[in-house]
Design an enzyme around this catalytic site. Structure first.
Site, short mmCIF file in Angstrom:
data_model
loop_
_atom_site.label_atom_id
_atom_site.label_comp_id
_atom_site.label_asym_id
_atom_site.label_seq_id
_atom_site.Cartn_x
_atom_site.Cartn_y
_atom_site.Cartn_z
N TYR A 116 61.91 42.73 53.95
CA TYR A 116 62.69 42.11 55.04
C TYR A 116 61.83 41.07 55.76
O TYR A 116 61.10 40.31 55.12
CB TYR A 116 63.22 43.18 56.02
CG TYR A 116 63.75 44.41 55.37
CD1 TYR A 116 64.83 44.33 54.49
CD2 TYR A 116 63.19 45.67 55.61
CE1 TYR A 116 65.33 45.47 53.88
CE2 TYR A 116 63.70 46.81 55.00
CZ TYR A 116 64.76 46.70 54.13
OH TYR A 116 65.25 47.83 53.54
N LYS A 118 68.23 47.85 45.32
CA LYS A 118 68.60 46.44 45.10
C LYS A 118 67.79 45.82 43.96
O LYS A 118 68.23 44.86 43.34
CB LYS A 118 68.42 45.65 46.41
CG LYS A 118 69.43 46.09 47.49
CD LYS A 118 69.11 45.53 48.88
CE LYS A 118 70.13 46.02 49.91
NZ LYS A 118 69.76 45.74 51.29
N SER A 168 67.71 50.57 50.13
CA SER A 168 67.58 49.18 49.67
C SER A 168 66.69 49.00 48.44
O SER A 168 66.73 47.95 47.81
CB SER A 168 67.04 48.31 50.79
OG SER A 168 68.08 47.86 51.59
N1 GLN Z 1 72.42 51.51 52.77
C1 GLN Z 1 71.68 50.71 53.68
C2 GLN Z 1 72.60 49.68 54.30
O1 GLN Z 1 73.41 49.17 53.59
C3 GLN Z 1 70.54 50.05 52.98
C4 GLN Z 1 69.73 49.18 53.90
C5 GLN Z 1 68.24 49.25 53.69
O2 GLN Z 1 67.66 50.14 53.07
N2 GLN Z 1 67.60 48.29 54.29
O3 GLN Z 1 72.54 49.37 55.47
#
Ligand code: GLN
Length: 309
Positions: A244, A67, A64
């Site tokens: 998160y 992102k 993530s």
């Molecule tokens: N590739 C992971 C997913 O899509 C990324 C999620 C994460 O790092 N929180 O679930």
């Protein structure tokens, strides 16, 4: 500084036993959870310095944390206004892979770019005619942000994500049905899975953080890679949504704009001071590096990094 980082790694290893590696992506379950590393790209006193300790040079999947990179690219390729017509910029209060954030007020809009639904939309807004082209551009930009030509997709992580990514698939098809994403859903998912599987080290994350901390200018080359206004937007959303459902707690106790990933990485950007990269694959119940968060808390206290202080 090297001594401080060595001590932090040593002292915080004890938290690893309270966490677990991510297992919902089978290839991530294979990672040795006892690893812990930290890297810092220090910009203070106009003096570029790199510091590191522990497993700072171990390659892992960016997950993530990518992102941040695609959000920057989507805003540069279009405009911040265009991107935030498609997605929101509010914390979701739901798990990162939840569909529920899109059902609030009957508006099927992902609440922010750092939950999976929002990040899938963002990936689709990165220019490129197909997954191959978007992935190539994302890799090229990541190489620039890290000054590391070896950055690539980790093939077995990518295949594992693609094979087991049904929740992401359901989010993407739902959004296609609601006209939030345009185009070939499988192709968009393919480049999303590849962006999550990019190989990085804690030092790479520290470098990306240092560019954000330095308002978009690479501190090692003085080249502007990101417009200043886009850097500000990204750092703000890192504060409100970067960890998160732990983002509020993290802001109160640590006060560093940061973004985590389930590969165990955390990227921190302390405005005008430093970029920080953490690697610690044992995660807490929210999906953040358990020892990494503790280490950042102590680092923030020791070096006066809390932006709200
Ligand atoms: N590739 C992971 C997913 O899509 C990324 C999620 C994460 O790092 N929180 O679930």
């Amino acid at each position: 500084m090297f001594d401080l980082l060595e001590t932090l790694v040593k002292e915080n290893k004890k938290y690893i036993k309270y966490g677990n590696v991510a297992t919902y992506i089978p290839a991530l379950a294979q990672v040795d959870e006892n690893q812990l590393g930290v890297a810092i790209v220090d910009l203070r006193n106009n003096n570029y310095k790199e510091y590191f300790a522990g497993d700072y040079n171990q390659v892992f999947a960016i997950e993530s944390t990518s992102k941040v990179i695609t959000l920057i690219m989507a805003m540069m390729d279009n405009s911040p206004e265009y991107v935030f017509k498609k997605i929101g910029m509010e914390p979701s209060g739901f798990a990162f892979n939840s569909i529920l954030n899109m059902e609030i007020n009957n508006k099927p809009v992902p609440s922010n770019p750092f939950i999976n639904a929002g990040a899938i939309v963002v990936n689709s807004l990165v220019k490129g005619k197909d997954s191959n082209e978007r992935t190539k551009r994302i890799l090229e930009f990541t190489k620039k942000l890290t000054n590391n030509p070896d950055i690539d997709v980790i093939e077995d992580i990518y295949l594992s994500e693609k094979r087991t990514g049904d929740i992401n698939r359901s989010l993407a098809y739902h959004m296609k049905g609601c006209n939030i994403v345009d185009g070939d859903v499988e192709d968009i998912l393919d480049s999303y899975f590849r962006q999550c599987s990019i190989s990085v080290t804690a030092m790479d994350l520290a470098k990306i953080g240092s560019v954000l901390a330095n308002k978009g200018i690479c501190p090692w080359s003085n080249e502007r890679l990101i417009p200043m206004d886009i850097c500000t937007i990204v750092k703000s959303i890192m504060v409100t949504c970067g960890l998160y459902d732990e983002s509020g707690d993290f802001a109160v106790h640590i006060g560093i704009p940061a973004k985590s990933g389930v590969g165990g990485g955390i990227l921190g950007a302390v405005p005008n001071k430093m970029g920080i990269g953490i690697f610690g694959p044992a995660l807490d119940s929210m999906g953040n590096s358990i020892a990494g968060v503790k280490m950042l808390q102590q680092l923030s206290k020791n070096l006066d990094l809390d932006i709200f202080e």
